[in-house]
Motif scaffolding. Structure first.
Motif: not given
Length: 183
Positions: A153-172
């Motif tokens: 879970d920690r590894q998945l959450i770290k990946h999610a935090l690393e990609l958060y801005s990129d996913v938000e930008s793509a969604r926008e």
């Protein structure tokens, strides 16, 4: 009427279509399996299973592997990883992910202190200690399982935090494109 139906419990063959059962089995595979194996587990006809598995391959949800004369099927683990990360980002704020990461880290630190170990592997090695009672062994085995899960879970959450801005930008960007298309 079947015994299970009389007690208010329906078997999965009564509550799910053959294709739903095939998908359910295919999505939970831990190792590559044949059409025959999946068909048997899903209690579905071979032809329906073969057709559904091919559809899942075409959709990118499964991969097929050739093992001699046999075709085996397994989930697309890369897609599953990215789907999980996407779900974490879509269903949680950054702060929620940070809080969960802190809670996981705190729990692991407590186990490290309690058992005087650094890793779950070190704790696993302590199971060979002949002085442990059966209750202590059970407790440590449970902690090892939770610790392992927390690490994943920690590894998945770290990946999610690393990609958060990129996913938000793509969604926008998708939203902006959709807005322009409907204007």
């Amino acid at each position: 009427m079947a015994e299970s139906s009389r007690n208010g419990v329906r078997s999965w063959t009564e509550s799910m279509s053959a294709r739903e059962r095939i998908r359910s089995v295919a999505e939970t595979l831990r190792e590559p399996r044949s059409v025959n194996w999946i068909s048997d587990q899903a209690d579905a006809a071979w032809s329906t299973t073969n057709e559904e598995l091919q559809d899942l391959v075409d959709q990118g949800q499964l991969r097929h592997v050739e093992a001699g004369d046999t075709t085996l099927y397994q989930p697309d683990y890369t897609r599953l990883l990215f789907d999980e990360i996407r779900t974490l980002i879509e269903e949680n704020s950054r702060e929620e992910l940070r809080s969960e990461l802190a809670a996981i880290t705190e729990e692991i630190e407590e186990w490290q202190e309690t058992y005087a170990v650094e890793t779950w592997e070190d704790l696993e090695q302590s199971l060979a200690d002949g002085d442990l009672s059966s209750a202590d062994l059970r407790e440590r085995r449970n902690v090892i399982a939770f610790w392992n899960e927390n690490e994943e879970d920690r590894q998945l959450i770290k990946h999610a935090l690393e990609l958060y801005s990129d996913v938000e930008s793509a969604r926008e960007h998708m939203t902006n494109v959709a807005d322009r298309a409907t204007s």
